[in-house]
Each structure stands twice: as structure tokens, then as C-alpha cells.
Design a protein around this motif. Structure first.
Motif, PDB file in Angstrom:
ATOM      1  N   GLU A  15       0.849  -1.188   0.000  1.00  0.00           N
ATOM      2  CA  GLU A  15       0.000   0.000   0.000  1.00  0.00           C
ATOM      3  C   GLU A  15       0.881   1.232   0.000  1.00  0.00           C
ATOM      4  O   GLU A  15       1.730   1.397   0.877  1.00  0.00           O
ATOM      5  CB  GLU A  15      -0.913   0.023   1.231  1.00  0.00           C
ATOM      6  CG  GLU A  15      -1.779   1.275   1.305  1.00  0.00           C
ATOM      7  CD  GLU A  15      -2.633   1.320   2.561  1.00  0.00           C
ATOM      8  OE1 GLU A  15      -3.621   0.568   2.627  1.00  0.00           O
ATOM      9  OE2 GLU A  15      -2.287   2.093   3.477  1.00  0.00           O
ATOM     10  N   ARG A  53      -3.953  -0.941  -8.223  1.00  0.00           N
ATOM     11  CA  ARG A  53      -5.226  -0.248  -8.021  1.00  0.00           C
ATOM     12  C   ARG A  53      -4.959   1.149  -7.483  1.00  0.00           C
ATOM     13  O   ARG A  53      -4.117   1.334  -6.591  1.00  0.00           O
ATOM     14  CB  ARG A  53      -6.110  -1.016  -7.035  1.00  0.00           C
ATOM     15  CG  ARG A  53      -7.377  -0.243  -6.620  1.00  0.00           C
ATOM     16  CD  ARG A  53      -8.197  -1.001  -5.607  1.00  0.00           C
ATOM     17  NE  ARG A  53      -9.194  -0.119  -4.994  1.00  0.00           N
ATOM     18  CZ  ARG A  53     -10.489  -0.400  -4.895  1.00  0.00           C
ATOM     19  NH1 ARG A  53     -10.952  -1.558  -5.362  1.00  0.00           N
ATOM     20  NH2 ARG A  53     -11.321   0.449  -4.310  1.00  0.00           N
ATOM     21  N   ASP A  83      -6.989   4.572  -5.914  1.00  0.00           N
ATOM     22  CA  ASP A  83      -8.242   5.123  -5.401  1.00  0.00           C
ATOM     23  C   ASP A  83      -7.929   6.224  -4.403  1.00  0.00           C
ATOM     24  O   ASP A  83      -6.774   6.620  -4.239  1.00  0.00           O
ATOM     25  CB  ASP A  83      -9.125   4.023  -4.797  1.00  0.00           C
ATOM     26  CG  ASP A  83      -8.439   3.267  -3.662  1.00  0.00           C
ATOM     27  OD1 ASP A  83      -7.694   3.896  -2.883  1.00  0.00           O
ATOM     28  OD2 ASP A  83      -8.645   2.042  -3.540  1.00  0.00           O
ATOM     29  N   ASP A 130     -12.474   1.937   0.093  1.00  0.00           N
ATOM     30  CA  ASP A 130     -12.626   0.715  -0.694  1.00  0.00           C
ATOM     31  C   ASP A 130     -13.801   0.768  -1.658  1.00  0.00           C
ATOM     32  O   ASP A 130     -13.708   0.299  -2.784  1.00  0.00           O
ATOM     33  CB  ASP A 130     -12.788  -0.487   0.235  1.00  0.00           C
ATOM     34  CG  ASP A 130     -11.534  -0.781   1.037  1.00  0.00           C
ATOM     35  OD1 ASP A 130     -10.487  -0.172   0.740  1.00  0.00           O
ATOM     36  OD2 ASP A 130     -11.614  -1.625   1.958  1.00  0.00           O
ATOM     37  N   GLN A 171      -6.147  -8.240  -0.173  1.00  0.00           N
ATOM     38  CA  GLN A 171      -7.605  -8.302  -0.155  1.00  0.00           C
ATOM     39  C   GLN A 171      -8.073  -8.496  -1.596  1.00  0.00           C
ATOM     40  O   GLN A 171      -8.219  -7.521  -2.344  1.00  0.00           O
ATOM     41  CB  GLN A 171      -8.191  -7.025   0.443  1.00  0.00           C
ATOM     42  CG  GLN A 171      -7.721  -6.746   1.868  1.00  0.00           C
ATOM     43  CD  GLN A 171      -8.267  -5.438   2.405  1.00  0.00           C
ATOM     44  OE1 GLN A 171      -9.477  -5.206   2.404  1.00  0.00           O
ATOM     45  NE2 GLN A 171      -7.372  -4.572   2.858  1.00  0.00           N
ATOM     46  N   LEU A 188     -10.484  -6.231  -3.676  1.00  0.00           N
ATOM     47  CA  LEU A 188     -10.106  -4.891  -4.126  1.00  0.00           C
ATOM     48  C   LEU A 188      -9.547  -4.902  -5.548  1.00  0.00           C
ATOM     49  O   LEU A 188      -9.418  -3.848  -6.170  1.00  0.00           O
ATOM     50  CB  LEU A 188      -9.085  -4.279  -3.170  1.00  0.00           C
ATOM     51  CG  LEU A 188      -9.576  -4.018  -1.742  1.00  0.00           C
ATOM     52  CD1 LEU A 188      -8.466  -3.400  -0.911  1.00  0.00           C
ATOM     53  CD2 LEU A 188     -10.803  -3.112  -1.742  1.00  0.00           C
TER      54      LEU A 188
END
Length: 230
Positions: free
Chosen positions: A26, A51, A53, A57, A206, A209
Motif C-alpha cells: 500500500e 489499483r 483510489d 474501498d 484483499q 479490491l
């Protein structure tokens, strides 16, 4: 002074970190556009996906499938997925295209400062940490490179007065220069935009995600552009 103190604290934590197969990295950035407040951007990296964002989530996100070299932009409110397949840029470099880099190592830290010039105009100032998070570095570069074809078409569709060699360098032709010397912990651009790494960590993966939502309408940007030109 406060900014230097934060950077020093970050560098103290910059230990080599490799995501295990069951984990993800992350990355938390602070992004800023000219004349607007800074905002958070979260990037999650696995060996197969990246990903992007805002740290929540269930909201909109961008997903890079690293194996298929394909980007998806998910809009929750409209229940839509925009699919962008990587393509070669459909334009040639300008006749005058001279690029150079100045790379300076910081004597008191592990960082290097990379200045990228195009036709003697300073386009990007990047602070990197060599050998930090090599897979995340590759993923960030791959994401930008996957969008290069679309960015080239956007450039061609822009009015001449809004075009810039620095934009071509950053989004189309010289993407690798920001990533080949190490992980970028700070990026400043000619147009006033900036990005700064706040922190990073390894976390349990996860899988939800990195999955596209079911039941959403999928649009292909290449087909949308073709329909607009008819």
C-alpha cells in the motif's frame, strides 16, 4: 524546515520491502493540482494488479491488469467500467526533440534528484530512492505506459495553444525517465502538479479490491473514439 523534517522521517523508514505472494504493497501519496488543495491517493500493488483510489474501498477506482496490460476505470454511481487497452502512440516525436537528464545524488541521504529537460525546458523534478520497492516502481511505470496511446490521442485532439513538449514527455515519450533510477518519492511537474509519498506498508492482500464489479456496463474507449469520428 517542516517539509525537510517529514522527508527525513520518511527516509528513515525506507527499508527494502518486497511484497510476498499473499500480500500487497500500500502506497499513500499526497497529490496536488495547481490552485487546488492537496488530496490523498492510495495505490495498491500486487504482482498481477495495480489499483488507484482515494483510500476508500467502495468508491471509484482505477485498476491496471499488469498481465493483460489493460486499464479499467470503475465509476460506481453510473455502474460503468471504462476499458483502456494499451496501444502504441499514434504520433511521431516532434522534429526538434532533445531530452537530457541531470541526476544528482544527495550526500546526506539515499535519494537521488532527477531533472528532466526537453528542448532545454525543465519538465520534471523527481526525487527517487534507488532499489526501493522495485516491483511497485515497475507497476507505476507500467500504468503510465499503458495509457500512453490514449494520452497521445488526447494530445492530438487538444488545441495547439494547449499543447506542450513537456506533456508529451511526461505522458507519452519519456515516461521511463521518472522510474528508471529508483522509486519516486516526490515528483514536481512543469504545470505545477506534484506528488509526494506519505508512507507505505506491506499488508495482507484483499482479493476483492482487485476484482471488477459484476453487473456493470463495460465501455471500450477505442470503440467510443471510433464512434465519435463517424
Amino acid at each position: 524546515m517542516q517539509g525537510s523534517f517529514r522527508l527525513t522521517l520518511l527516509l528513515l523508514c525506507l527499508l527494502p520491502l518486497q511484497a510476498l505472494a499473499a500480500n500487497m504493497i500500500e502506497l499513500n501519496f499526497q497529490d496536488q493540482d495547481p490552485g487546488t488543495p492537496a488530496y490523498p491517493t492510495r495505490v495498491l500493488v500486487t504482482e498481477g494488479f495495480l489499483r488507484i483510489d482515494n483510500g476508500t474501498d467502495g468508491e471509484d477506482f482505477v485498476l491496471l491488469d499488469r498481465k493483460k496490460n489493460r486499464v479499467y476505470e470503475v465509476t460506481q454511481e453510473r455502474r460503468e467500467i471504462l476499458r483502456i487497452d494499451a496501444e502504441q502512440p499514434a504520433l511521431a516525436k516532434p522534429a526538434r526533440w532533445q531530452v537530457r537528464e541531470d541526476v544528482v545524488s544527495s550526500p546526506n541521504s539515499r535519494t537521488q534528484h532527477v531533472n528532466v529537460y526537453v528542448n532545454e525546458v525543465l519538465c520534471a523534478q523527481v526525487t527517487v530512492v534507488p532499489k526501493l520497492l522495485p516491483d511497485a516502481t515497475m507497476a507505476l511505470g507500467a500504468y503510465r505506459q499503458a495509457l500512453a496511446g490514449m494520452q497521445a490521442l488526447t494530445y492530438l485532439a487538444s488545441p495547439p495553444e494547449l499543447r506542450s513538449d513537456c506533456d508529451l514527455a511526461q505522458h507519452v515519450w519519456e515516461i521511463a525517465r521518472e522510474f528508471r533510477h529508483g522509486f519516486p518519492i516526490e515528483q514536481k511537474y512543469h504545470d505545477g502538479r506534484s506528488r509526494r509519498l506519505v508512507d507505505y506498508r506491506e499488508k495482507p492482500r484483499q482479493p476483492q479490491l482487485f476484482a471488477l464489479p459484476s453487473g456493470y456496463r463495460t465501455l471500450n474507449i477505442k470503440e467510443l473514439r471510433a464512434a465519435q469520428t463517424k
